[in-house]
Scaffold this motif. Sequence first.
Motif, PDB file in Angstrom:
ATOM      1  N   ARG A  18       0.837  -1.200   0.000  1.00  0.00           N
ATOM      2  CA  ARG A  18       0.000   0.000   0.000  1.00  0.00           C
ATOM      3  C   ARG A  18       0.872   1.251   0.000  1.00  0.00           C
ATOM      4  NH1 ARG A  18      -5.037  -1.265   4.177  1.00  0.00           N
ATOM      5  NH2 ARG A  18      -5.809  -3.134   3.072  1.00  0.00           N
ATOM      6  N   PRO A  19       1.214   1.738  -1.182  1.00  0.00           N
ATOM      7  CA  PRO A  19       2.058   2.935  -1.258  1.00  0.00           C
ATOM      8  C   PRO A  19       1.307   4.181  -0.844  1.00  0.00           C
ATOM      9  CG  PRO A  19       1.330   2.298  -3.442  1.00  0.00           C
ATOM     10  CD  PRO A  19       0.882   1.213  -2.511  1.00  0.00           C
ATOM     11  N   ARG A  20       2.054   5.216  -0.482  1.00  0.00           N
ATOM     12  CA  ARG A  20       1.452   6.492  -0.109  1.00  0.00           C
ATOM     13  C   ARG A  20       0.928   7.213  -1.344  1.00  0.00           C
ATOM     14  NH1 ARG A  20       5.408   9.971   3.238  1.00  0.00           N
ATOM     15  NH2 ARG A  20       6.665   9.736   1.350  1.00  0.00           N
ATOM     16  N   PRO A  21      -0.004   8.159  -1.158  1.00  0.00           N
ATOM     17  CA  PRO A  21      -0.531   8.921  -2.311  1.00  0.00           C
ATOM     18  C   PRO A  21       0.570   9.565  -3.145  1.00  0.00           C
ATOM     19  CG  PRO A  21      -1.873   9.333  -0.369  1.00  0.00           C
ATOM     20  CD  PRO A  21      -0.698   8.511   0.099  1.00  0.00           C
ATOM     21  N   LEU A  22       1.655  10.010  -2.492  1.00  0.00           N
ATOM     22  CA  LEU A  22       2.746  10.634  -3.223  1.00  0.00           C
ATOM     23  C   LEU A  22       3.404   9.640  -4.176  1.00  0.00           C
ATOM     24  CD1 LEU A  22       4.164  13.384  -3.416  1.00  0.00           C
ATOM     25  CD2 LEU A  22       5.827  12.568  -1.733  1.00  0.00           C
ATOM     26  N   SER A  23       3.436   8.377  -3.773  1.00  0.00           N
ATOM     27  CA  SER A  23       4.012   7.351  -4.635  1.00  0.00           C
ATOM     28  C   SER A  23       3.158   7.147  -5.881  1.00  0.00           C
ATOM     29  CB  SER A  23       4.150   6.033  -3.869  1.00  0.00           C
ATOM     30  OG  SER A  23       5.078   6.158  -2.805  1.00  0.00           O
ATOM     31  N   TRP A  24       1.833   7.184  -5.704  1.00  0.00           N
ATOM     32  CA  TRP A  24       0.937   7.067  -6.855  1.00  0.00           C
ATOM     33  C   TRP A  24       1.150   8.232  -7.826  1.00  0.00           C
ATOM     34  CZ3 TRP A  24      -1.063   2.751  -8.195  1.00  0.00           C
ATOM     35  CH2 TRP A  24      -1.474   1.819  -7.240  1.00  0.00           C
TER      36      TRP A  24
END
Length: 305
Positions: A116-122
């Motif tokens: 579950r990556p962080r929104p910044l990763s997306w």
Amino acid sequence: MRASVYLILANLFWSGNLVVGQVAMASMTPIDVTFWRWALAAVPLLVLAGFVERPDWSAVLRRWPTLLLLSVLGMTGYTLLLYSALEHTSAINASLIGAANPALILLLAVLMLGDRPRPLSWFGIGLGLVGVLLVLTDGDPRRLLGFGVNTGELLMLGAITTWAFYTIIARRLKLPVITATAIQVAMAVVLLAPVALVSGVRLPATAAEGWSVAFIALFPSLGAYLLWNLALKTTTAANAGNYLNLIVVFTAVITLLLGNPITVPQILGGILVISGVLLTGLRKRPTDKPDGMGETPGIPSARRP
């Protein structure tokens, strides 16, 4: 300081693999270069593994099914696709598309491992995708609508996808890095030998071909691995991974020194891809040290040319 020098040299050697590989493709086939690359590297890697890591070979070989799968994906599939791509596209384009590999690996980790990556990763993944599309289309989106994407660039997308699957599987394999890599290389030679015989693989016929194969076997295959693993003894995998962005920079510099132009879409696409990779990699600094092949042999959670 010493680790930084090791990492810079390792990435310089991997950049050289793209440039020299493209030169070799002018007169050799992907199977020629792939077979001789691993055939020349296998024995030195096995000796290096025995000398440095002193593994329990019987325990290592008990993991042969996973090692064989990794060899098919990473040593055989990835390398053949990479050199096939270099028959049709430039080294700089290959490096720019390859720079999106960490983002692709993260995406596959979400789908296959439940990460579950962080929104910044997306956001970083999206930015990198835009950069790759910019390179693929040479700044003209109509090329996608007309299926005008270069064959080499599509092959390079296949190469990084293969490497992404390789990385996901390799993350769960707990074996010494050099040992596992050496076994995979040896397996690749065995797998490629029948194909090489049927296809009529040949020894380098000219001095240029000989030097190209020698460089690829010595520097990207042996030297870079050794330097990378020496660096990992004194720095974290996350820090080492950041140095991988130098591959694009080095490839661009070598390309310019050889007198080949770099286009504006390549520059802009490269900036977007590298920015995306940096955003994707922003996470808490790991506290545990790398353990063998806890991630990718030679390149944790990333890519290897």
